[in-house]
Design an enzyme around this catalytic site. Sequence first.
Site, PDB file in Angstrom:
ATOM      1  N   HIS A 269     -14.331 -20.094  -8.367  1.00  0.00           N
ATOM      2  CA  HIS A 269     -13.072 -20.450  -7.716  1.00  0.00           C
ATOM      3  C   HIS A 269     -13.413 -21.382  -6.547  1.00  0.00           C
ATOM      4  CE1 HIS A 269      -9.459 -19.696  -5.243  1.00  0.00           C
ATOM      5  NE2 HIS A 269      -8.888 -19.170  -6.311  1.00  0.00           N
TER       6      HIS A 269
ATOM      7  N   ASP B 280     -18.402 -12.510  -5.518  1.00  0.00           N
ATOM      8  CA  ASP B 280     -16.962 -12.628  -5.338  1.00  0.00           C
ATOM      9  C   ASP B 280     -16.308 -11.628  -6.289  1.00  0.00           C
ATOM     10  OD1 ASP B 280     -14.291 -13.237  -5.546  1.00  0.00           O
ATOM     11  OD2 ASP B 280     -14.574 -15.389  -5.839  1.00  0.00           O
TER      12      ASP B 280
ATOM     13  N   GLN C  61     -11.657 -10.593  -8.669  1.00  0.00           N
ATOM     14  CA  GLN C  61     -11.087 -10.261  -9.978  1.00  0.00           C
ATOM     15  C   GLN C  61     -11.737  -9.029 -10.590  1.00  0.00           C
ATOM     16  OE1 GLN C  61      -8.470 -11.719 -11.083  1.00  0.00           O
ATOM     17  NE2 GLN C  61      -8.403 -13.567  -9.827  1.00  0.00           N
TER      18      GLN C  61
ATOM     19  N   LYS D 184      -4.668  -8.398  -4.688  1.00  0.00           N
ATOM     20  CA  LYS D 184      -4.864  -8.414  -6.135  1.00  0.00           C
ATOM     21  C   LYS D 184      -5.073  -7.003  -6.683  1.00  0.00           C
ATOM     22  CE  LYS D 184      -7.113 -12.975  -6.199  1.00  0.00           C
ATOM     23  NZ  LYS D 184      -6.065 -13.902  -6.581  1.00  0.00           N
TER      24      LYS D 184
ATOM     25  N   CYS E 170      -7.430 -23.201  -9.258  1.00  0.00           N
ATOM     26  CA  CYS E 170      -8.420 -23.368  -8.178  1.00  0.00           C
ATOM     27  C   CYS E 170      -9.842 -23.357  -8.728  1.00  0.00           C
ATOM     28  CB  CYS E 170      -8.257 -22.296  -7.099  1.00  0.00           C
ATOM     29  SG  CYS E 170      -6.723 -22.459  -6.205  1.00  0.00           S
TER      30      CYS E 170
END
Lengths: 424, 125
Positions: free
Chosen positions: A122, A199, A202, A225, A365
């Site tokens: 991202h 990261d 997700q 999220k 993104c």
Amino acid sequence: MIPLERVRADFPILGRTVQGKPLIYLDSAATAQKPRQVLDALRAFYERSNANVHRSIHTLGEEATELLEAARDRVQRFIGAAEREEIVFTRGTTDAINLVAQTWGRRALGPGDEILLTEMEHHSNLVPWQLLAQETGATLRHIPVTDEGYLDLEVLDRLLTPRTRLVAVTHVSNVLGTINPVARLIARARRVGARVLVDGAQAVPHLPVDVRALGADFYVFSGHKMLGPTGIGVLYGRREVLEPLTPAWGGGEMIREVWLDRATWNDLPWRLEPGTPPIAGAVGLAAAIDYLEGVGLDAIRAHEVALTRLALERLGQVEELTCYGPRDAEAKGGVVAFNLAGVHPHDLAAALDLDGIAVRAGHHCAQPLMRRLGVVGTARASFYLYNTAAEVEALVVALLRAQDLLGLRPSGLSGPAGPRASRT
Amino acid sequence: MALLYGEVILQRFRHPLRHGELPSPDAAFEDVNPLCGDRIRLELRLADGEVEAARFRGDACAIATASADLLAEMIEGRPLREVLAIGRETLLEALRAEIRPSRLGCVTLPLDVLRKAVQGVRGAA
């Protein structure tokens, strides 16, 4: 098994209509909807305990401080961190990555050092490192993505060298859905002495994550999220890595003592949390974690795998439709990116919206990944614990209708990317 | 899609009148919409301070494509100073559709590209 009806009843927004149709929300990878339990926790905080934290010597101040710090404990247990001091509250994933770049990165990196990223990141896990590289003279390198949508680990030995100081990689791709083998990557990085930032934006909402088992130096994610509010995120950092860091931003709460011309620093984690923290956000995040654990991360994962498998199978039957990323539902998160031939993803998303279906469309993104895939953008459906098989079927029906509605378009451009002007 | 965007956009998207390229354009500019990555390139042939011909290409949605096509047609035969005066409202009127706020950037991308192409000419003159 997820008690789907009961779960859905917890999300007030799922009761609304869009364009006269019941809302089908397939955009949870962008932001998740919020259950009543999270909304109630936010309301209760503002109605009963709202005050600033830490130095308020009154009942409300003490309550608010307790709630904030209890939320930190809740996050610590949820991701398996060893100590509460390893949990730094941020505004979100992007903020957390920038915080690492501006504190650890500025200190650790110099000319000739290398930062290893991937082609599927991202923008928020690319641009902070680009800025840092410009500042420090470090060099960026990237793990390529295979045609099947996996990281190409065959070339890892060539990319991972003693000059590599940091590997920053997404746990789950927000476009392809690919679940990356982060534990293996971390073990390999450790052999050359590199730190690793994962990261987890997700991943944490959808899979059981244990940061200690992974061995990550930094692990970052967002509240919104994972059923929580916007404006709160988490930086997990191993204590040994966080301890020597000096702040990048100054303000209240991060200090021990301040004079007119200098200051000394507070302990972890507050040293890295200048200003009034997102207190209500932390309260909401704790309620979201309670909710997720109540349903069970294993059950949520199994539910998403089933929906993803169904989506891949049904979308695979639509003519002229291309799916991107792994075909194996077990190898990916609940994300399916796709394009209909000759149809711009924004037009497709607008057509689906007429049927009350919310999907994401565009570059997500991840422009470098779009270039790798050779597309301007894609449509993307993403699933969460409240989505149903019937909604996946409705998506496919709506796609077939959109295909009838939408037609040809002029041929595309070729040539290098980026704005350019010319006069001949 | 008529239902979605209106007849003008549908027609222009499927059968654009000014899609293509010019052999040796006097001015050209290409840019992207940072929100969606859409790309439009506009090429102009100029004569006596007027746009003699205009063509566009691009990887863009129906709205941006229709907007570019309308704009290219609209500016042919008009002096540069008039061309620069064309605003968003003119295009919105010509598109004859209700454009939602999230898609206004699709309408204005060709307009931004046009202005930069013309500015390039004026700056060089």
